[in-house]
Design a protein around this motif. Structure first.
Motif, PDB file in Angstrom:
ATOM      1  N   THR A 117       5.993   6.489  -1.335  1.00  0.00           N
ATOM      2  CA  THR A 117       6.892   5.644  -1.792  1.00  0.00           C
ATOM      3  C   THR A 117       6.926   5.124  -3.172  1.00  0.00           C
ATOM      4  O   THR A 117       5.678   5.089  -3.525  1.00  0.00           O
ATOM      5  N   PHE A 118       7.933   5.273  -3.910  1.00  0.00           N
ATOM      6  CA  PHE A 118       7.819   5.300  -5.391  1.00  0.00           C
ATOM      7  C   PHE A 118       8.839   4.449  -5.790  1.00  0.00           C
ATOM      8  O   PHE A 118       9.975   4.314  -5.238  1.00  0.00           O
ATOM      9  N   MET A 119       8.854   3.803  -7.066  1.00  0.00           N
ATOM     10  CA  MET A 119       9.814   3.229  -7.853  1.00  0.00           C
ATOM     11  C   MET A 119      10.096   3.921  -9.040  1.00  0.00           C
ATOM     12  O   MET A 119       8.974   3.931  -9.918  1.00  0.00           O
ATOM     13  N   VAL A 120      11.229   4.060  -9.419  1.00  0.00           N
ATOM     14  CA  VAL A 120      11.521   4.741 -10.834  1.00  0.00           C
ATOM     15  C   VAL A 120      12.781   3.890 -11.473  1.00  0.00           C
ATOM     16  O   VAL A 120      13.622   3.457 -10.902  1.00  0.00           O
ATOM     17  N   ASN A 141       0.904  -1.279   0.206  1.00  0.00           N
ATOM     18  CA  ASN A 141       0.026  -0.146   0.140  1.00  0.00           C
ATOM     19  C   ASN A 141       0.867   1.296   0.061  1.00  0.00           C
ATOM     20  O   ASN A 141       0.438   2.355  -0.454  1.00  0.00           O
ATOM     21  N   LYS A 142       1.945   1.176   0.403  1.00  0.00           N
ATOM     22  CA  LYS A 142       2.602   2.495   0.543  1.00  0.00           C
ATOM     23  C   LYS A 142       3.283   3.084  -0.871  1.00  0.00           C
ATOM     24  O   LYS A 142       3.538   4.007  -1.140  1.00  0.00           O
ATOM     25  N   LEU A 143       3.160   1.850  -1.856  1.00  0.00           N
ATOM     26  CA  LEU A 143       3.568   2.476  -3.274  1.00  0.00           C
ATOM     27  C   LEU A 143       2.618   3.383  -3.638  1.00  0.00           C
ATOM     28  O   LEU A 143       1.408   3.298  -3.712  1.00  0.00           O
ATOM     29  N   GLY A 169       2.618   4.492  -9.009  1.00  0.00           N
ATOM     30  CA  GLY A 169       3.916   4.541  -8.152  1.00  0.00           C
ATOM     31  C   GLY A 169       5.165   3.909  -8.625  1.00  0.00           C
ATOM     32  O   GLY A 169       5.911   4.056  -7.872  1.00  0.00           O
ATOM     33  N   TRP A 170       4.859   3.150  -9.640  1.00  0.00           N
ATOM     34  CA  TRP A 170       6.061   2.521 -10.287  1.00  0.00           C
ATOM     35  C   TRP A 170       6.265   3.109 -11.631  1.00  0.00           C
ATOM     36  O   TRP A 170       5.584   2.951 -12.395  1.00  0.00           O
TER      37      TRP A 170
END
Ligand SMILES: [Cu+2]
Lengths: 576, 213
Positions: B110-113, B104-106, B139-140
């Motif tokens: 919190t992100f992914m790049v 859920n944090k995504l 989020g990604w």
């Protein structure tokens, strides 16, 4: 501005400032202004990093800080020590107890910088206080984390303090995964007993530093380093000692630990660290966390304990005046006999104890300690060496009048090496340090805290072959817990006079080097690590994890503490 | 700071960019047009000096300032990839498992790049299909752009200061907390739970308390 002229500018500002000191002016005369560096255009110097500000500092302005000695507490710990967390606790009951509180505070790196720099240290000291430990006197150090949880900056306010090269149990070694967050503490139990009970395994100059997984470089760079010195019935710490066993090495104020770190500061005066995974080179040399300081010395013998605290730079230290070093210890181990050396090479984490005799000098003389190693990137030196008098100034020794007779000695014989018995070898292993896919690897893999890379039988001896698979990188490899002796360097045994004919814990691997090491694994069970001590490489996964298991036959020493201890909640007592 | 200024002035010369670099709080605001966009007065966050603020394209076809919109104010995991090299270096496959553990944090702080090292081939459309194939959630973000801009990002954030060939160095996974300027790196092929755990190491529960002079 080209790289070459950058270096010249730096040297020029050093020169101008040093003009008041006759010998240093000579030392940095016109010779040094002929280009030392001709670098390809794609290479950069530490001074070229836009994050690193040039404060136009003069050298030799601030006195070398003398690190205070830690004093034990005289009240019981609250909560008390939990013996169940420590192997062989009752055999080695602590005789002295210390408290260190890790905090953030302001530090002046050089009086010419118009800002205080935020640093991390121990009980308000950076470097942390020096421990004076004795063989036969176990100690306990309780360390509290009072670092700001909301710290803004590259470091992580979570510590684990490794006591480098000390022979003690895994749970007191500051393993990368044994971290302590703000508001918590950890007890470190140091037995101060030689490995295998062998007096030839006694040690002298060790140090403590942060080892937080992924954040070792950042946390060490913020200030989390200090010395831990061991004394015994020979290296007694008293140059007047009447005991016939005493070496009477220079002692007290004539025995000075010196930790070297190179740093860069941003324009706000705060520590700056780049993101380059090759390693980090700072703009300024510091000794005991002062930029290019001076030390007043009497015309007599001194014991200097040089330690390269990193993060990444390699040093070749020399004295500009042709003065020699009497090297008495390598990596904190007294040599069989002193080795006279013009220069000493220190890769990160390495130590050399040297005796320097200033007795030929008159008050007013000035001698410069310089770094002759050319290095322009974090990965390792270029291979070129500066001529004497043309190196980078690290610090100055200023001779002042003698205050009393020098009773110290340089013994002809120090400590013999333990005999190597190859019949004890149960296992040979190969570890190749290299890189793959942009990350630093050991045997092709990055560090994994859940993967055990080697099981070792307690009481056995092993031969490890350590190979540098790279063609450009140097790696100072550090092995925890047990010291090694070098059997072969690139296929050949060392010459008897080689200063590396010593017990050691740091092995410097040049490109393509391959070295065979011999060691025992004794006294405790459990996990330890081996890693590159260019701490930037370490943080980028150049580390493995090995485990000492009970022997198949024979007595077991120690016991695995299960479950593995975790940090304990608690705040320091009043006054700390 | 110098490099940031350079990047901003360089990007000001780009024609007809409608960006809201000064005001955007996340990728969802990227499309908001603003005539103010080229006069960016908003100061960079504590990590500004570590990140080129170049204009990139996301896999959803949006323009974004790399630092202002994708990094600033966030906890981020950053990696390099390319569609063609995924077979040899299956980092995206590994990070898809990290995404599951971030849960859920995504997208909520919190992100992914994931940054392509092959911008010539990896267009937003190709990245979109690639992201979909790997089940990337909101989020990604997969990122491509002008090759020189992508090279600038690689030189700053890639391994070895970007000196080595860009093609195969896909094992670095940087992670950090931008407002607190905490940055570290690990191995993009590390066990997924270890990478997910690392994103929590850099979390801070309190508001930033900047003591900077
Ligand atoms: Cu290394």
């Amino acid at each position: 501005m080209t790289n070459t002229s950058r270096r010249h500018m730096l040297k020029l500002s050093m020169l101008a400032a040093g003009a008041g000191v006759a010998t240093s002016q000579q030392a940095f005369g016109a010779g040094s202004l002929v280009g030392n560096l001709c670098t390809p255009d794609d290479l950069s110097l530490a001074e070229d990093d836009p994050g690193s500000h040039d404060f136009n500092l003069s050298p030799f302005v601030d006195p070398l800080p003398i690190i205070p000695v830690a004093t034990p507490i005289n009240f019981p710990l609250d909560p008390p020590i939990d013996p169940a967390r420590h192997q062989r606790y009752t055999e080695f009951l602590p005789q002295k107890t210390y408290i260190q509180v890790l905090r953030e505070f302001d530090h002046q790196y050089h009086s010419g910088i118009p800002f205080a720099t935020r640093v991390w240290g121990f009980n308000g000291n950076v470097p942390g206080q020096t421990f004076h430990a004795r063989y036969g006197e176990p100690v306990l150090i309780r360390r509290y984390n009072q670092l700001p949880a909301d710290h803004v900056g590259f470091a992580l306010p979570s510590f684990t303090t490794h006591l480098h090269n000390l022979h003690h149990a895994s749970e007191s070694d500051g393993m990368p995964w044994d971290w302590v967050d703000p508001g918590f503490f950890w007890d470190y139990h140091h037995v101060n007993a030689p490995a295998g009970g062998d007096p030839l395994q006694k040690q002298t100059t060790q140090w403590y530093h942060d080892h937080r997984m992924d954040f070792t470089a950042t946390n060490v760079y913020m200030g989390l380093t200090g010395f831990y010195l061991l004394f015994d019935n020979q290296d007694t710490g008293n140059e007047h000692d009447p005991s016939p066993s005493a070496f009477r090495l220079p002692s007290g104020k004539y025995d000075i630990p010196m930790i070297l770190h190179d740093i860069s500061l941003g324009e706000d005066g705060q520590l700056y660290l780049s993101q380059d995974t090759n390693g980090f080179l700072g703009r300024y040399y510091t000794v005991n966390r002062k930029i290019t300081p001076f030390l007043e010395v009497e015309p007599r013998k001194y014991r200097f304990r040089f330690l390269n605290g990193g993060p990444s730079r390699f040093y070749e230290l020399g004295l500009n005046d042709g003065l020699l070093f009497n090297v008495i210890a390598n990596d904190g181990n007294l040599l069989p006999k002193p080795v006279i050396a013009e220069t000493i090479k220190l890769s990160v984490a390495q130590r050399f104890d040297v005796i320097v005799d200033f007795s030929q000098y008159q008050p007013g003389a000035s001698i410069i300690l310089e770094n002759l190693m050319e290095q322009i990137r974090g990965e390792g030196p270029t291979g070129r060496k500066f001529a004497k008098g043309e190196g980078d100034p690290v610090m100055e020794f200023r001779v002042v009048p003698l205050t009393g007779p020098d009773k110290s000695r340089i013994p002809n014989e120090l400590r013999a090496l333990p005999k190597i018995n190859l019949k004890e070898v149960k296992q040979e292993r190969l570890f190749k340090f290299d890189y793959f896919g942009g990350m630093w690897t050991v045997n092709g893999q990055g560090f994994d805290m859940d993967r055990m890379d080697a099981y070792i039988e307690q009481g056995s001896a092993e031969i490890w072959t350590i190979r540098n698979g790279g063609t450009r990188w140097e790696h100072p490899i550090h092995i925890h817990f047990e010291e090694f002796q070098i059997l072969e360097f690139n296929g050949k045994p060392l010459q008897e006079s080689d200063v590396n004919n010593s017990r050691k814990d740091v092995l410097t691997l040049g490109p393509g080097d391959e070295v065979k090491l011999f060691f025992h694994f004794r006294d405790f069970l459990g996990c330890h690590v081996m890693h590159c001590h260019n701490v930037v490489h370490e943080d980028h996964t150049m580390m493995i994890h090995w485990h000492i298991a009970p022997p198949k036959n024979g007595p077991v020493l120690g016991a695995i503490i299960e479950p593995r201890p975790v940090m304990r909640l608690g705040t320091p007592p009043a006054g700390f | 700071m110098k490099s940031r200024r350079q990047f901003l002035s360089a990007s000001a010369a780009l024609p007809a960019l409608a960006l809201s670099a000064c005001t955007s709080t996340g990728p969802s605001n990227l499309i908001t047009a603003s005539t103010e966009s080229r006069i960016c007065k908003k100061p960079g966050g504590p990590s500004a000096k570590y990140f080129p603020n170049v204009v990139v394209m996301t896999h959803t076809g949006r323009r974004a300032w790399f630092y202002d919109d994708l990094i600033k104010g966030k906890i981020v995991g950053i990696n390099f990839m390319s569609v063609k090299s995924e077979e040899q270096f299956p980092v995206t496959q590994n990070l898809a498992k990290v995404q599951e553990l971030v849960g859920n944090k995504l997208g909520q702080g919190t992100f992914m790049v994931s940054i392509t090292t092959d911008p010539e081939h990896d267009s937003p459309a190709i990245l979109e299909a690639f992201a979909k194939k790997h089940g990337a959630q909101e989020g990604w973000i997969f990122v491509t752009g002008k090759p020189s801009d992508m090279q600038a990002i690689y030189q700053k954030l890639g391994p070895h200061g970007g000196y080595e060939g860009a093609g195969v160095n896909h094992h670095i996974w940087r992670y950090g907390n931008e407002p607190y300027a905490r940055w570290a790196a690990s191995h993009a092929m590390a066990q997924p739970h270890q990478l997910a755990q690392r994103l929590s190491w850099v979390e801070v529960n309190k508001e930033p308390n900047s003591k900077k002079a």
